[in-house]
Design an enzyme around this catalytic site. Structure first.
Site, short mmCIF file in Angstrom:
data_model
loop_
_atom_site.label_atom_id
_atom_site.label_comp_id
_atom_site.label_asym_id
_atom_site.label_seq_id
_atom_site.Cartn_x
_atom_site.Cartn_y
_atom_site.Cartn_z
N ARG A 125 3.23 -6.03 0.46
CA ARG A 125 3.25 -6.59 1.82
C ARG A 125 3.14 -8.13 1.80
O ARG A 125 3.43 -8.79 2.79
CB ARG A 125 2.11 -6.00 2.64
CG ARG A 125 2.11 -6.48 4.07
CD ARG A 125 1.45 -5.58 5.02
NE ARG A 125 2.22 -4.38 5.31
CZ ARG A 125 1.85 -3.54 6.29
NH1 ARG A 125 0.74 -3.76 6.96
NH2 ARG A 125 2.55 -2.46 6.54
N LYS A 142 -16.14 7.57 14.04
CA LYS A 142 -15.55 8.02 12.78
C LYS A 142 -16.51 9.04 12.14
O LYS A 142 -17.68 8.77 11.97
CB LYS A 142 -15.33 6.81 11.86
CG LYS A 142 -14.42 7.10 10.69
CD LYS A 142 -13.90 5.84 10.01
CE LYS A 142 -12.93 6.19 8.89
NZ LYS A 142 -12.34 5.01 8.25
N GLU A 192 -3.05 -8.44 3.94
CA GLU A 192 -2.66 -8.80 2.57
C GLU A 192 -1.94 -10.14 2.52
O GLU A 192 -2.15 -10.94 1.60
CB GLU A 192 -1.77 -7.71 1.99
CG GLU A 192 -2.52 -6.42 1.62
CD GLU A 192 -2.76 -5.51 2.80
OE1 GLU A 192 -2.28 -5.80 3.90
OE2 GLU A 192 -3.46 -4.50 2.62
C1 LIG Z 1 -1.18 -2.31 4.35
C2 LIG Z 1 -2.37 -1.42 4.08
N1 LIG Z 1 -3.50 -1.98 3.58
C3 LIG Z 1 -4.57 -1.20 3.32
C4 LIG Z 1 -4.53 0.15 3.54
C5 LIG Z 1 -5.70 1.02 3.16
N2 LIG Z 1 -6.33 1.62 4.36
C6 LIG Z 1 -6.07 2.85 4.72
S1 LIG Z 1 -6.92 3.32 6.08
C7 LIG Z 1 -7.66 1.79 6.17
C8 LIG Z 1 -8.63 1.48 7.25
C9 LIG Z 1 -7.98 1.73 8.58
O1 LIG Z 1 -8.92 1.47 9.60
P1 LIG Z 1 -8.55 1.97 11.06
O2 LIG Z 1 -7.16 1.57 11.37
O3 LIG Z 1 -9.60 1.47 11.93
O4 LIG Z 1 -8.55 3.56 10.95
P2 LIG Z 1 -9.83 4.54 10.82
O5 LIG Z 1 -9.92 4.86 9.34
O6 LIG Z 1 -11.01 3.80 11.34
O7 LIG Z 1 -9.48 5.73 11.65
C10 LIG Z 1 -7.23 0.98 5.14
C11 LIG Z 1 -7.69 -0.41 4.91
C12 LIG Z 1 -3.32 0.68 4.05
N3 LIG Z 1 -3.17 2.02 4.26
N4 LIG Z 1 -2.27 -0.12 4.31
#
Ligand SMILES: Cc1ncc(C[n+]2csc(CCOP(=O)(O)OP(=O)(O)O)c2C)c(N)n1
Ligand SMILES: CC(=O)[C@@H](O)[C@H](O)COP(=O)(O)O
Ligand SMILES: [Mg+2]
Length: 645
Positions: free
Chosen positions: A399, A285, A371
């Site tokens: 959710r 990342k 969630e």
């Molecule tokens: C249901 C939900 N909860 C929380 C989020 C907030 N959120 C956006 S990106 C993220 C982290 C995602 O991690 P990953 O899938 O590993 O993607 P990366 O950022 O590492 O590429 C979160 C918690 C969201 N978009 N949707």
């Protein structure tokens, strides 16, 4: 906003759509990826947006559009915050300068924005379900297309992803799931799945023996099938099947997600296989920009910045955001009450729990992007006499609606829901708007809903919520409040009570009882309401609670005025204004009520102040709506003001 100078991106300039990419000589893909990464960094540093996740998907995006016949083959990006390279390669390079601005590009995939955006995402963990649907639809319609879900390790931790794996694993269809494993969520990842993925990555033998990408198998399918059968056999003997194979997928990996020489042959092989396939790629990342590699959390969603110097610390002088007010309150209350526990579903920074984790590590729970689990987990904690505070964005609480009703409200458990990002959030747009929490909470028995109008009220209402023995939500918007000085105490504001903030007839001249207009504000719209009231000679009540309504105050105000206006930064339908209508109806009080709030449509991304003005929820818009609905009253009120002046 000018885009980056074209001459610095000659290869990128030649890509108007993925077909152009697929015509490039194989050897030009790496230089193209380098240009793409530099363009992402330059563009996002100018507009703000999601950065570190996008820097990590550059090679994967190039390889996917090179190997798959997009848009006929469908790419479904989970969350979709990592799709800027995808947008740039699919004809939207020039529009990146408009990213997340009114009328500009969305920060997430949107079907309406491009045929290459197969599915709209933004809330995590939906990609496998959607891609499975597309894969089975292709099979049912006899269409020869592939469906690919690209899901991050963070998004993989949500239950919905496993519901989809469970279904896909026994579905005879051509689905490819790509796990983009960068060992990061927004914060460092949590949970047993993360530990498991690390084990997979550390199993070097397994990866080496299986590294299909490097042994570029030019073989015709029989040889590849033979190799595959050997591999199945070998796996059974040497390495226990992976979790994903137990779910019925053919698992390949982990491979280097930045190495096109691995990615492309592996994807070409997988494209031609039938049945559910699972490719585990390992990425970094923030890849390619040292500051983001070193600090992917801060560079997850930065504002505008100069890449040469990186992000600068916010000046201390700026007023605290509601999030900071909450974070401070949480620590203060935790210091006072050892029963308090803080829960976040993977939004430690966004919800303001960084300090709380440092000070109260054993009372801090990051449950991952989960969630539904977070809410029922809080219910379990509350059953045992603890006082859970669930810090959750309004939009993400959607959710966990059944858990809210079935596990918390039905059992009347004392859980506090600190709902950040209530109302319009701005840059993230419709998918992230906290527009519906008053309607969807108000109808649940035992639930209460507090709507602080400023930072001080936020603290007082959080304390009031915390003092209750039933579930209470406290909703507050993204960003700074009214800039009032925050008092350090933890005194609770009176439960279910609002107050008159401005009585009509000021200026010493009493107003006739039962005349004039009263504005009933729920939350931060109190401030434009006060501005409007000055001009209209109107009364303003800060209602503070959408449930329970302060009936005594409401009936008094209704008796004292000939018309009412309700104001909320949430959906009008079923919102606080509806609660006022219901209460007046129940009291057989017939007074005209104008309900102002968010309309029955999704509001796009853009500057939140402009968006609120476009909904008529700034002072000018509120005044205009009142003028249009109650022209005679306004005229009379203004005439009376002239007399007083
Ligand atoms: C249901 C939900 N909860 C929380 C989020 C907030 N959120 C956006 S990106 C993220 C982290 C995602 O991690 P990953 O899938 O590993 O993607 P990366 O950022 O590492 O590429 C979160 C918690 C969201 N978009 N949707
Ligand atoms: C993609 C995602 O869902 C999060 O990164 C979200 O964009 C964070 O929103 P805030 O910027 O309001 O914290
Ligand atoms: Mg990740």
């Amino acid at each position: 906003m000018p885009t980056a100078h074209p001459s610095s991106y000659p290869l990128l300039q030649s890509i108007g759509e993925p077909a152009d990419l697929r015509r490039l000589p194989r050897g030009e893909l790496k230089p193209l990826a380098d240009e793409l990464r530099n363009f992402v960094l330059e563009s996002v540093s100018r507009t703000g947006g999601h950065l570190s996740s996008n820097l990590g998907t550059v090679e994967l995006t190039v390889a996917l559009h090179y190997v798959f016949n997009t848009p006929e083959d469908r790419l479904v990006w989970d969350v979709g915050h990592q799709t800027y390279p995808h947008k740039i390669l699919t004809g939207r390079r020039e529009r990146m300068a408009t990213l997340r601005q009114l009328g500009g590009l969305s920060g997430f995939p949107m079907r309406a924005e491009s045929p290459f955006d197969a599915f709209g995402t933004a809330h995590s963990s939906t990609s496998i379900s959607a891609a499975l649907g597309m894969a089975l639809a292709a099979k049912q319609k006899g269409e020869d297309r592939r469906a690919v879900a690209i899901i991050g390790d963070g998004a993989m931790s949500a239950g919905m992803a496993f519901e989809a794996l469970n279904n896909a694993g026994v579905s005879d269809c051509n689905l490819l799931v790509i796990l983009n494993d960068n060992d990061m969520s927004i914060s460092p990842p949590v949970g047993a799945l993360n530990r498991y993925l690390a084990q997979l990555m550390s199993g070097h033998f397994y990866a080496a023996a299986k590294n299909v990408g490097k042994q570029v198998l030019k073989a015709a399918p029989p040889l590849f099938e033979l190799a595959k059968r050997f591999e199945q056999h070998a796996k059974g003997m040497v390495v226990p099947a992976t979790l994903f194979e137990q779910f019925g997928f053919n698992y390949i990996g982990p491979i280097d997600g930045h190495d096109l020489d691995s990615l492309i042959p592996t994807l070409e092989n997988l494209r031609d296989l039938t049945g559910p396939q699972f490719l585990h790629v390992v990425t970094k990342k923030g890849r390619g920009y040292g500051r983001a590699e070193a600090d992917p959390v801060s560079y997850h969603g930065p504002g505008k910045f100069d890449p040469a110097v990186g992000l600068q610390k916010a000046t201390a002088a700026s007023a605290p955001t509601f999030t900071q007010v909450f974070g401070q309150w949480l620590c203060d209350m935790a210091a006072q009450d050892t029963r308090l526990v803080g829960i976040t579903p993977a939004m430690r920074e966004g919800s303001g729990l960084v300090e709380f984790e440092k000070r109260f590590p054993r009372r801090y729970y990051d449950v991952g992007i989960a969630e539904q689990h977070a809410v029922t987990f809080a219910a379990g904690l509350a059953c045992e006499g603890l006082k859970p505070v669930v810090a959750i964005y309004s939009t993400f609480l959607q959710r966990a609606y059944d858990q809210l009703i079935h596990d918390v409200a039905l059992q009347n458990l004392p859980v506090v829901f600190a709902l950040d990002r209530a109302g319009l959030v701005g840059a993230d747009g419709a998918t992230h708007a906290g527009a519906y929490d008053i309607p969807f909470l108000r109808c649940i028995p035992n639930m209460s809903i507090a709507c602080p109008s400023d930072e001080n009220q936020c603290r007082g209402l959080l304390s009031a919520a915390y003092a209750q023995n039933h579930p209470v939500a406290v909703r507050y918007p993204r960003g700074a409040g009214a800039g009032v000085a925050v008092q350090p105490g933890l005194e609770a504001l009176p439960f279910g009570k609002g107050e008159i903030r401005r009585a009509a007839g000021l200026g010493g001249k009493p107003r006739e009882p039962g005349k004039g207009i009263a504005l009933l504000a729920f939350g931060t719209l109190l401030h434009p309401a006060l501005a409007v009231a000055e001009k209209l000679g109107a009364t303003v009540a800060d209602m503070r609670w959408a449930k329970p309504l302060d009936l005594e105050l409401l009936l008094q105000v209704a008796a004292d005025h000939e018309a009412l206006v309700t104001l909320e930064d949430g959906a009008v339908m079923g919102g606080a204004g509806s609660a006022v209508l219901e209460a007046l109806q129940a009291a057989a009080i017939l007074k005209p009520v104008l309900q102002l709030g968010l309309p029955d449509r999704f509001i796009e991304h853009g500057d939140p102040v402009k968006l609120m003005a476009m909904q008529g929820l700034d002072a000018a818009g509120i005044e205009k709506s009142i003028q249009e609905r109650f022209p005679a009253l306004v005229e009379k009120a203004q005439a009376a003001l002239k007399l007083v002046a």
